[in-house]
Design a protein around this motif. Sequence first.
Motif, short mmCIF file in Angstrom:
data_model
loop_
_atom_site.label_atom_id
_atom_site.label_comp_id
_atom_site.label_asym_id
_atom_site.label_seq_id
_atom_site.Cartn_x
_atom_site.Cartn_y
_atom_site.Cartn_z
N PRO A 214 27.42 78.38 -11.81
CA PRO A 214 27.55 78.44 -10.35
C PRO A 214 27.00 79.74 -9.78
CG PRO A 214 29.66 78.91 -11.37
CD PRO A 214 28.72 78.55 -12.49
N ASP A 215 25.73 80.00 -10.04
CA ASP A 215 25.06 81.21 -9.59
C ASP A 215 23.93 80.78 -8.64
OD1 ASP A 215 23.05 83.34 -9.45
OD2 ASP A 215 24.20 84.32 -11.04
N ARG A 216 24.12 81.03 -7.36
CA ARG A 216 23.18 80.56 -6.34
C ARG A 216 21.76 81.06 -6.59
NH1 ARG A 216 24.26 81.19 0.15
NH2 ARG A 216 22.15 80.67 0.91
N GLY A 217 21.61 82.33 -6.92
CA GLY A 217 20.29 82.89 -7.13
C GLY A 217 19.57 82.28 -8.32
N ALA A 220 18.61 78.65 -7.54
CA ALA A 220 17.47 78.56 -6.62
C ALA A 220 16.16 78.77 -7.36
CB ALA A 220 17.62 79.60 -5.50
N LYS A 221 16.15 79.72 -8.28
CA LYS A 221 14.94 79.96 -9.08
C LYS A 221 14.62 78.76 -9.95
CE LYS A 221 12.86 83.27 -12.29
NZ LYS A 221 13.06 84.54 -13.04
N ARG A 222 15.65 78.15 -10.54
CA ARG A 222 15.43 76.99 -11.39
C ARG A 222 14.94 75.78 -10.58
NH1 ARG A 222 19.80 75.68 -15.90
NH2 ARG A 222 17.99 74.38 -16.45
N LEU A 223 15.51 75.59 -9.39
CA LEU A 223 15.06 74.48 -8.54
C LEU A 223 13.60 74.62 -8.15
CD1 LEU A 223 18.12 74.01 -6.13
CD2 LEU A 223 17.46 72.54 -8.05
N ASN A 258 32.49 74.05 -8.18
CA ASN A 258 31.79 75.30 -7.90
C ASN A 258 30.29 75.17 -8.16
OD1 ASN A 258 32.06 75.13 -10.68
ND2 ASN A 258 32.69 77.25 -10.97
N VAL A 259 29.91 74.34 -9.13
CA VAL A 259 28.48 74.12 -9.38
C VAL A 259 27.87 73.28 -8.26
CG1 VAL A 259 26.83 72.99 -10.93
CG2 VAL A 259 28.67 74.39 -11.88
N ARG A 260 28.60 72.29 -7.77
CA ARG A 260 28.08 71.46 -6.67
C ARG A 260 27.81 72.32 -5.44
NH1 ARG A 260 32.54 68.07 -8.23
NH2 ARG A 260 33.59 68.46 -6.24
N ASP A 265 23.97 75.44 -1.93
CA ASP A 265 23.57 76.74 -1.38
C ASP A 265 22.19 77.15 -1.90
OD1 ASP A 265 25.96 76.93 0.00
OD2 ASP A 265 26.94 78.13 -1.56
N ALA A 266 21.95 76.91 -3.18
CA ALA A 266 20.66 77.28 -3.78
C ALA A 266 19.52 76.51 -3.14
CB ALA A 266 20.70 77.04 -5.29
N PHE A 267 19.75 75.24 -2.82
CA PHE A 267 18.68 74.47 -2.18
C PHE A 267 18.28 75.09 -0.85
CE2 PHE A 267 17.16 71.15 0.69
CZ PHE A 267 16.04 70.73 -0.01
#
Length: 372
Positions: A214-217, A220-223, A258-260, A265-267
């Motif tokens: 559950p790490d937004r940053g 986001a990089k992985r997406l 928390n991952v959802r 947020d990452a998107f």
Amino acid sequence: MREDNNVRKVWSEAELDEALTDLNNDVGEDDGLAFARASLLAAAGVEEAPPAEPRRAGAWRWLAVAAAVVTLVGGLGVAAALWTPDPPETSRPAALVDLDRPLVPGEFRYAQKLGWSPEIMFGRPAWVQQKVELWIPADPAGVWHRRTMWTGVVQGLGPEASKDVQVNLTPKDEFGPGGSFPGDPPTGVVDPRWNTPLQKWLQPDAAFVAALVPDRGRLAKRLALDTITRTDNGRQHTPTESLTMVRSVLELGLAPKNVRFALSDAFGDVHGGFVTSGHAPDGRAAMVLIAKDSDQRLYLDPSTAQLLAWDAAQPTPAIIRSDQVPLTTTSIPPPSAPNSRTTTTERPKPPTPEMLGEPAATYSFAITRTSG
């Protein structure tokens, strides 16, 4: 008029115990309690199926306690909160259940996707409704059960052609250890042109979901950069591709809360990805994830980040043949229809609310004790 005429009697603990004892001493099926129980559940908004066998005394004791509680508090909300129904049918979402609670052996996480598949039928673009059900055991490393079937609902052909369509309703059942089904791409494949080894974003399994943090940053990089197909070759994903990655994970109903939220947020940090407040197609309040390049949208429950619906707004280019469509149709098309055994270079446009009056897919989740 006496002032206490409208004051309800307050029962002492002893009086309540005595009343409950009397109520439970000689309970039969025809003594009026069945009607009381049905009335109570109806008022609480719980649908009750007819009993398959005589009720146990324990069930009637619950009814007596619930009725007494309703009498004491003067409302039905407590009764609804106390009632724990039998395991929910897999055709509808669970009620009054914490879907994020740990499961016990014998329980399954159930996910249902009810969506529209664009197909060519009788040489015309049409949309066929498909249901995909998934059962994930309490230990996700166990065997998953996936069932795919057509519902028989077809839209886009018009009344004349639609009556000639015969849809094969036979379900296809698949079983995958740890969520790895036949035909899924292998993991860990590498290529010097890729940013990462091939990742299972589009066919996520138990190991893949467990590895999401559950790490937004980081998400986001992985997406944006994770390799999801063999043709990525280091390029950055489009917003629609990133949205598809999020959708594929959330469709399982397995990722923790928390991952959802971290994924949603990452998107919003992906170039061309937006997150806003709005409403799902059925009117429920929703968190809406929007891909700028296609206007595709995911609708999430704002309190749980569970997936509610998906809108697909742009055509999906593909090469398909009508004789490969997994449907059974009449051998002779209507006189007005062209030959259906032709090749098309563009897949029909996925449905939008404007076209079908509903989203491309809707989702429901539950906890069950059956695997289909």
